[in-house]
Design a protein around this motif. Structure first.
Motif, mmCIF file in Angstrom:
data_model
loop_
_atom_site.group_PDB
_atom_site.id
_atom_site.type_symbol
_atom_site.label_atom_id
_atom_site.label_comp_id
_atom_site.label_asym_id
_atom_site.label_seq_id
_atom_site.Cartn_x
_atom_site.Cartn_y
_atom_site.Cartn_z
ATOM 1 N N GLY A 1 40.160 50.654 43.123
ATOM 2 C CA GLY A 1 40.853 49.458 42.229
ATOM 3 C C GLY A 1 39.424 48.161 41.813
ATOM 4 O O GLY A 1 40.891 46.990 41.442
ATOM 5 N N LYS A 2 38.853 48.468 41.795
ATOM 6 C CA LYS A 2 37.632 48.110 40.954
ATOM 7 C C LYS A 2 37.654 48.481 39.487
ATOM 8 O O LYS A 2 36.665 47.640 39.063
ATOM 9 N N LYS B 1 38.462 48.967 36.028
ATOM 10 C CA LYS B 1 39.317 48.608 34.406
ATOM 11 C C LYS B 1 39.457 49.876 33.176
ATOM 12 O O LYS B 1 37.932 50.398 33.031
ATOM 13 N N GLU C 1 48.388 49.529 41.672
ATOM 14 C CA GLU C 1 48.233 48.090 41.902
ATOM 15 C C GLU C 1 49.805 47.524 41.959
ATOM 16 O O GLU C 1 49.525 46.072 42.794
ATOM 17 N N GLU C 2 50.704 48.147 41.553
ATOM 18 C CA GLU C 2 52.182 47.772 41.344
ATOM 19 C C GLU C 2 52.543 48.120 42.898
ATOM 20 O O GLU C 2 53.216 46.863 43.621
ATOM 21 N N SER D 1 50.735 48.594 45.628
ATOM 22 C CA SER D 1 49.671 47.026 46.410
ATOM 23 C C SER D 1 50.517 45.761 46.402
ATOM 24 O O SER D 1 50.309 45.363 48.028
ATOM 25 N N LYS D 2 50.552 45.548 45.653
ATOM 26 C CA LYS D 2 50.828 44.297 45.039
ATOM 27 C C LYS D 2 52.636 43.510 46.440
ATOM 28 O O LYS D 2 52.252 42.631 46.832
ATOM 29 N N THR E 1 46.330 46.235 50.214
ATOM 30 C CA THR E 1 45.039 46.460 49.039
ATOM 31 C C THR E 1 45.536 48.182 48.453
ATOM 32 O O THR E 1 46.076 49.531 49.118
ATOM 33 N N VAL E 2 44.860 48.527 47.265
ATOM 34 C CA VAL E 2 44.658 49.525 46.429
ATOM 35 C C VAL E 2 44.320 50.922 46.762
ATOM 36 O O VAL E 2 44.618 52.432 47.437
#
Length: 328
Positions: free
Chosen positions: A213-214, A216, A253-254, A256-257, A262-263
Motif C-alpha cells: 500500500g505504500k 504509487k 485500497e478501496e 481496505s478503506k 490495511t491493504v
C-alpha cells in the motif's frame, strides 16, 4: 487463529506461516526474536526457513530463540541453493540433501525437522534419487514430513508418481510464489495440488512488498525489497509496476478503506480465502503486527469476486480450448 491439516497428513498448522528470510538480514537478532514472539503469542505455530537465508544465520537465530519450546512448533526448512563453493554443495542430490539436513539441524539446535523441503526443481539430479534421499530421512526420524518448492505442475506429478512406484514417502505440501499480482500457479500447480491433496504455502504473498500500500504509479521506490531487487528477479519493480497491478492495488485500497483494514491485511486474507497458507515475511515488529491482522475474519463473496476479476489471468491455450470443448 485457525488451524488446518497440512496436506493429507494429520499435522496441524496455523493458517498463516512465519517466513524468516529477513532474520539475520533485514532484521537483526533482537528484532527477529520480537517478530517471532509476537507471531507465537498470537497463535502461530508454523515457521519456515531455509539453509541459505542470511547464509545460515536465520536458522541459527531460530535455534537459539526456540529453546524450550521447540516441540510446540512446526518447523520447516529447505535445501537446494549453494551454501558454499564446490560442485556438490547445491541441488537435490543425495549427497547434498544428507549434508544439508545435518547442517540445518545443527544450526536449528534440533534433532528433527517437521517439514523438509527441496527449494527448487533440479534439472541435473534424477527425481528417483531425490525422493529416495527424502524417504531415507523420514525413515531415520530426522524428518517427519516432506515438501517441495518452485516446481511446475508436471514436476510435482513426477515426484508423486515416483514415490508411488517405489513406495517412498510422499510430499504433503508445495511452496510457490503466489499473490494477487502473481497468480500463475492457478494454471497447473493449483489443480494438481487440489487433485492430489497437497497444501500450498505462498511465498511473496504481498508481491515482494508491492501490495503493502505504500507504492504509487510513476514513483519508483528508493527503499525496500522491490527497490533493491535486480531487474531479472521475480519481484523486481519493472515486473510489478504495470497498469494491471496498479488497478489491483486500487481495488485493495478501496476494500481496505470500506472494511477498516490495511491493504496488506486484505491482500493476505484473499490468499487465505483460496485455502492457501501465506508466508508472512516481516522486517519489523510493526509489520508482523499488521500482517497477523489478516487472520480471523473473512472477505465477502462480492469483495472476493471483485479482487478475482481485477487480477484474473489471461486465458491461454490449451486452457481456453479445453474449457470451450467441454461447455454444455
Amino acid at each position: 487463529m485457525k488451524y488446518i491439516n497440512l496436506g493429507a497428513s494429520g499435522l496441524k498448522v496455523s493458517e498463516v506461516s512465519l517466513g524468516t528470510m529477513t532474520f539475520g538480514r533485514e532484521a537483526n537478532e533482537e528484532e527477529s526474536v520480537k517478530i517471532l514472539n509476537y507471531y507465537l503469542k498470537n497463535g502461530g505455530n508454523f515457521i519456515d526457513t531455509a539453509n541459505v537465508y542470511a547464509e545460515g544465520r536465520s536458522e541459527e537465530i531460530l535455534g537459539r530463540a526456540l529453546k524450550g519450546i521447540r516441540d510446540e512448533i512446526v518447523l520447516a526448512t529447505k535445501a537446494f541453493f549453494p551454501t558454499s563453493e564446490g560442485p556438490n554443495n547445491r541441488g537435490a542430490s543425495r549427497e547434498n540433501i544428507l549434508k544439508a539436513v545435518e547442517d540445518s539441524m545443527k544450526r536449528l539446535q534440533t534433532n528433527y525437522i517437521d517439514l523438509y523441503q527441496i527449494h527448487c526443481w533440479d534439472d541435473f539430479t534424477p527425481i528417483e534419487e531425490t525422493m529416495s534421499a527424502l524417504d531415507y530421512l523420514v525413515k531415520k526420524g530426522y524428518v517427519r514430513y516432506i515438501g517441495i518448492s518452485n516446481y511446475s505442475g508436471w514436476q510435482i506429478e513426477k515426484a508423486l508418481r515416483t514415490s508411488e512406484v517405489y513406495g517412498y514417502e510422499k510430499i504433503i505440501s508445495v511452496q510457490m510464489q503466489y499473490s494477487l499480482v502473481v497468480r500463475d500457479i492457478e494454471m497447473e500447480v493449483v489443480p494438481v495440488c487440489q487433485s492430489e491433496g497437497l497444501s500450498i504455502m505462498a511465498w511473496g504473498p504481498l508481491g515482494g512488498g508491492f501490495l503493502s500500500g505504500k507504492y504509487k504509479a510513476g514513483e519508483k521506490p528508493k527503499e525496500g525489497r522491490i527497490a533493491k531487487a535486480s531487474n531479472d528477479w521475480e519481484e523486481a519493480w519493472n515486473k510489478r509496476a504495470t497498469e494491471k497491478n496498479f488497478k489491483i492495488l486500487g481495488k485493495l485500497e478501496e476494500i481496505s478503506k470500506n472494511r477498516n483494514k490495511t491493504v496488506p491485511q486484505v491482500a493476505l486474507n484473499w490468499i487465505i480465502s483460496q485455502n492457501i497458507i501465506p508466508i508472512l515475511g516481516a522486517r519489523t515488529l510493526e509489520q508482523i503486527k499488521d500482517n497477523m491482522g489478516a487472520a480471523g475474519w473473512n472477505l465477502t463473496q462480492q469483495e472476493l469476486n471483485e479482487l478475482n476479476e481485477v487480477s484474473k489471468l489471461e486465458e491461454k491455450y490449451p486452457y481456453r480450448f479445453i474449457r470451450s470443448a467441454n461447455e454444455r
